[in-house]
Design a protein around this motif. Sequence first.
Motif, PDB file in Angstrom:
ATOM      1  N   ALA A  36      56.484  39.396  14.641  1.00 53.99           N
ATOM      2  CA  ALA A  36      55.582  39.593  15.732  1.00 53.99           C
ATOM      3  C   ALA A  36      54.791  40.819  15.800  1.00 53.99           C
ATOM      4  CB  ALA A  36      56.175  39.123  17.088  1.00 53.99           C
ATOM      5  N   VAL A  37      55.738  42.013  15.468  1.00 52.65           N
ATOM      6  CA  VAL A  37      55.239  43.278  15.592  1.00 52.65           C
ATOM      7  C   VAL A  37      54.350  43.420  14.320  1.00 52.65           C
ATOM      8  CG1 VAL A  37      55.772  45.610  15.228  1.00 52.65           C
ATOM      9  CG2 VAL A  37      57.335  44.425  16.788  1.00 52.65           C
ATOM     10  N   ALA A  38      54.666  43.082  13.229  1.00 55.85           N
ATOM     11  CA  ALA A  38      53.729  43.133  11.985  1.00 55.85           C
ATOM     12  C   ALA A  38      52.472  42.621  12.195  1.00 55.85           C
ATOM     13  CB  ALA A  38      54.506  42.659  10.668  1.00 55.85           C
ATOM     14  N   ARG A  41      50.363  44.529  14.685  1.00 59.74           N
ATOM     15  CA  ARG A  41      49.954  45.550  14.101  1.00 59.74           C
ATOM     16  C   ARG A  41      48.465  45.377  13.457  1.00 59.74           C
ATOM     17  NH1 ARG A  41      53.958  49.661  11.387  1.00 59.74           N
ATOM     18  NH2 ARG A  41      52.043  50.768  11.216  1.00 59.74           N
ATOM     19  N   ARG A  42      48.550  44.266  12.825  1.00 58.79           N
ATOM     20  CA  ARG A  42      47.426  44.013  11.767  1.00 58.79           C
ATOM     21  C   ARG A  42      46.288  43.212  12.691  1.00 58.79           C
ATOM     22  NH1 ARG A  42      47.566  45.389   6.381  1.00 58.79           N
ATOM     23  NH2 ARG A  42      45.912  44.425   6.357  1.00 58.79           N
ATOM     24  N   CYS A  43      46.584  42.777  13.698  1.00 60.61           N
ATOM     25  CA  CYS A  43      45.429  42.081  14.689  1.00 60.61           C
ATOM     26  C   CYS A  43      45.119  42.867  15.660  1.00 60.61           C
ATOM     27  CB  CYS A  43      45.944  40.581  14.969  1.00 60.61           C
ATOM     28  SG  CYS A  43      46.224  39.339  13.534  1.00 60.61           S
ATOM     29  N   GLY A  44      45.711  44.095  16.082  1.00 62.37           N
ATOM     30  CA  GLY A  44      45.605  44.619  17.321  1.00 62.37           C
ATOM     31  C   GLY A  44      45.742  43.902  18.573  1.00 62.37           C
ATOM     32  N   ALA A  45      46.970  43.196  18.507  1.00 64.03           N
ATOM     33  CA  ALA A  45      47.518  42.339  19.371  1.00 64.03           C
ATOM     34  C   ALA A  45      48.193  43.002  20.236  1.00 64.03           C
ATOM     35  CB  ALA A  45      47.940  41.045  18.843  1.00 64.03           C
ATOM     36  N   GLU A  46      48.717  42.290  21.495  1.00 63.56           N
ATOM     37  CA  GLU A  46      49.748  42.580  22.508  1.00 63.56           C
ATOM     38  C   GLU A  46      50.903  41.568  22.266  1.00 63.56           C
ATOM     39  OE1 GLU A  46      50.031  43.942  27.079  1.00 63.56           O
ATOM     40  OE2 GLU A  46      48.892  42.143  26.725  1.00 63.56           O
ATOM     41  N   ILE A  47      51.940  41.932  22.380  1.00 64.13           N
ATOM     42  CA  ILE A  47      53.244  41.177  22.448  1.00 64.13           C
ATOM     43  C   ILE A  47      53.587  41.065  23.749  1.00 64.13           C
ATOM     44  CG2 ILE A  47      55.640  40.751  21.568  1.00 64.13           C
ATOM     45  CD1 ILE A  47      54.851  42.317  19.031  1.00 64.13           C
ATOM     46  N   THR A  48      53.943  39.706  24.275  1.00 60.43           N
ATOM     47  CA  THR A  48      54.741  39.418  25.404  1.00 60.43           C
ATOM     48  C   THR A  48      56.182  39.005  25.045  1.00 60.43           C
ATOM     49  OG1 THR A  48      52.828  39.075  26.833  1.00 60.43           O
ATOM     50  CG2 THR A  48      54.953  38.298  27.678  1.00 60.43           C
ATOM     51  N   GLU A  81      64.444  47.924  25.660  1.00 56.88           N
ATOM     52  CA  GLU A  81      65.018  48.677  24.380  1.00 56.88           C
ATOM     53  C   GLU A  81      64.601  47.812  22.975  1.00 56.88           C
ATOM     54  OE1 GLU A  81      69.054  49.302  25.151  1.00 56.88           O
ATOM     55  OE2 GLU A  81      68.731  50.865  26.822  1.00 56.88           O
ATOM     56  N   LEU A  82      64.745  46.576  22.993  1.00 60.24           N
ATOM     57  CA  LEU A  82      64.592  45.699  21.886  1.00 60.24           C
ATOM     58  C   LEU A  82      63.229  45.931  21.469  1.00 60.24           C
ATOM     59  CD1 LEU A  82      65.999  43.657  19.961  1.00 60.24           C
ATOM     60  CD2 LEU A  82      65.089  42.244  21.411  1.00 60.24           C
ATOM     61  N   LEU A  83      62.219  46.189  22.546  1.00 60.56           N
ATOM     62  CA  LEU A  83      60.819  46.270  22.039  1.00 60.56           C
ATOM     63  C   LEU A  83      60.337  47.508  21.815  1.00 60.56           C
ATOM     64  CD1 LEU A  83      58.603  43.875  21.596  1.00 60.56           C
ATOM     65  CD2 LEU A  83      60.922  43.339  22.991  1.00 60.56           C
ATOM     66  N   GLU A  84      61.139  48.539  21.958  1.00 58.43           N
ATOM     67  CA  GLU A  84      60.720  50.080  21.883  1.00 58.43           C
ATOM     68  C   GLU A  84      60.200  50.393  20.430  1.00 58.43           C
ATOM     69  OE1 GLU A  84      59.843  53.590  22.629  1.00 58.43           O
ATOM     70  OE2 GLU A  84      60.452  52.174  24.221  1.00 58.43           O
ATOM     71  N   PRO A  85      60.793  49.648  19.371  1.00 57.51           N
ATOM     72  CA  PRO A  85      60.155  50.115  17.993  1.00 57.51           C
ATOM     73  C   PRO A  85      58.715  49.638  18.008  1.00 57.51           C
ATOM     74  CG  PRO A  85      62.474  49.214  17.754  1.00 57.51           C
ATOM     75  CD  PRO A  85      62.203  49.012  19.165  1.00 57.51           C
ATOM     76  N   ALA A  86      58.361  48.484  18.623  1.00 54.60           N
ATOM     77  CA  ALA A  86      57.030  48.049  18.761  1.00 54.60           C
ATOM     78  C   ALA A  86      56.184  49.124  19.450  1.00 54.60           C
ATOM     79  CB  ALA A  86      56.975  46.639  19.463  1.00 54.60           C
ATOM     80  N   ARG A  87      56.761  49.487  20.674  1.00 55.27           N
ATOM     81  CA  ARG A  87      55.916  50.542  21.330  1.00 55.27           C
ATOM     82  C   ARG A  87      55.702  51.814  20.339  1.00 55.27           C
ATOM     83  NH1 ARG A  87      59.694  49.328  25.234  1.00 55.27           N
ATOM     84  NH2 ARG A  87      58.858  48.052  26.863  1.00 55.27           N
ATOM     85  N   ALA A  88      56.846  52.204  19.764  1.00 54.51           N
ATOM     86  CA  ALA A  88      56.629  53.144  18.687  1.00 54.51           C
ATOM     87  C   ALA A  88      55.501  53.224  17.583  1.00 54.51           C
ATOM     88  CB  ALA A  88      57.909  53.698  18.153  1.00 54.51           C
ATOM     89  N   ALA A  89      55.444  52.002  17.402  1.00 53.48           N
ATOM     90  CA  ALA A  89      54.688  51.464  16.472  1.00 53.48           C
ATOM     91  C   ALA A  89      52.957  51.516  16.819  1.00 53.48           C
ATOM     92  CB  ALA A  89      54.785  50.154  15.506  1.00 53.48           C
ATOM     93  N   GLY A  90      52.878  51.554  18.238  1.00 52.69           N
ATOM     94  CA  GLY A  90      51.543  51.487  18.793  1.00 52.69           C
ATOM     95  C   GLY A  90      51.166  50.172  19.320  1.00 52.69           C
ATOM     96  N   VAL A  91      52.041  49.311  19.275  1.00 53.01           N
ATOM     97  CA  VAL A  91      51.702  47.921  19.711  1.00 53.01           C
ATOM     98  C   VAL A  91      52.030  47.862  21.242  1.00 53.01           C
ATOM     99  CG1 VAL A  91      52.592  45.409  19.586  1.00 53.01           C
ATOM    100  CG2 VAL A  91      52.499  47.068  17.425  1.00 53.01           C
ATOM    101  N   ARG A  92      51.146  47.406  21.776  1.00 52.31           N
ATOM    102  CA  ARG A  92      51.149  46.857  23.434  1.00 52.31           C
ATOM    103  C   ARG A  92      52.270  45.966  23.612  1.00 52.31           C
ATOM    104  NH1 ARG A  92      45.684  45.102  24.475  1.00 52.31           N
ATOM    105  NH2 ARG A  92      45.714  44.548  22.296  1.00 52.31           N
ATOM    106  N   VAL A  93      52.859  46.292  24.572  1.00 54.37           N
ATOM    107  CA  VAL A  93      54.204  45.124  24.866  1.00 54.37           C
ATOM    108  C   VAL A  93      54.292  44.920  26.248  1.00 54.37           C
ATOM    109  CG1 VAL A  93      56.666  44.866  24.908  1.00 54.37           C
ATOM    110  CG2 VAL A  93      55.520  46.250  22.943  1.00 54.37           C
TER     111      VAL A  93
END
Length: 330
Positions: A36-38, A41-48, A81-93
């Motif tokens: 989902a994170v990958a 990042r490619r689509c400029g999407a937000e993850i819920t 905490e599980l989604l912290e790497p996604a935030r660090a990659a610039g993904v909105r969560v």
Amino acid sequence: KAPRRSSGPSPAAAPFRRILCPVDFSPFSREAIDHAVALARRCGAEITAVFVFPLAPPEGGASGAETDPGVRATVAKDLSELLEPARAAGVRVALSLETGDAAEAILAKAATMSADVIVMATHGRSGLNRWVLGSVTDQVLRRAECPVLTVAPSTSKAARHPGGLRILCALDLTEGSLQTADTAFALARATEAPVTLLHVVEDAAATPPGPAVAGRVHRLREIAVAHGEPPGDEVVVRGRPRREILRLARHGEAGLVVIGAHGHEATSPCLGSTTQYVVRHAGVPVLTVRGPEPRTPGSKAAPGGTRVSSARPGTAPAPRARGAGAPGRA
């Protein structure tokens, strides 16, 4: 076909802007989050990310975990905490804690947030949230109004990065398959991945080999051209669809399989056998796309039944691939 070269995906043209990712903290759902994170990042999407608490025991039983503020706070912290790497990659969560039947809660959340895609594992934690195909995942695949990207335990790590490998789009050339192609090419534009269109002629005895193959290769090429692609990466083979899809996925270095679930597969009590088998055994993520609802009187279709997607802005045509339209063998 060589990967597309562009300045990057256009956020306005990205097919998936709102991604729903169910989580049960099992290693399988963590794999789904990576995908989902990958994709985000490619689509400029937000993850819920959504976690579903089971309902409290009936008839005066002890209070369920979902009613304990301490447990909820702990789960919310772990989810964050599980989604912290996604935030660090610039993904909105965004995080969501729901209560109830897992499949119903996932489907309701997808509808509420107008999810563009659901990314989930085909297996999960045993016990309260046992996400096994034929249970929660199967219900979501059958009933979700948006595409569902399933990640099996055998998915290779190389397939975590959309755009790095080929998209294999399996089409049965019915009306519903046009929407499958639309989704595959939209995702290809966002991920800069090449697309192979595949059609399997299942009943070899019903039609003469030459006209059957040539006509269907031509139809696949029409679909490619309608999406702004030069023809040259279309494959028609004979055999059992599920076997040929898996064979082409393995030998064609596919990082993603896109397949439709429409007609009787989309409305039957269990997911269609071909789609279900591919989801179980592909070894790479599988994007299942529901076909359109039955056409209402007065609705319009493009000539020949093909929907023509809008041209991608600022993207040069992909180079023509090596010839792939020749008939293959099962």
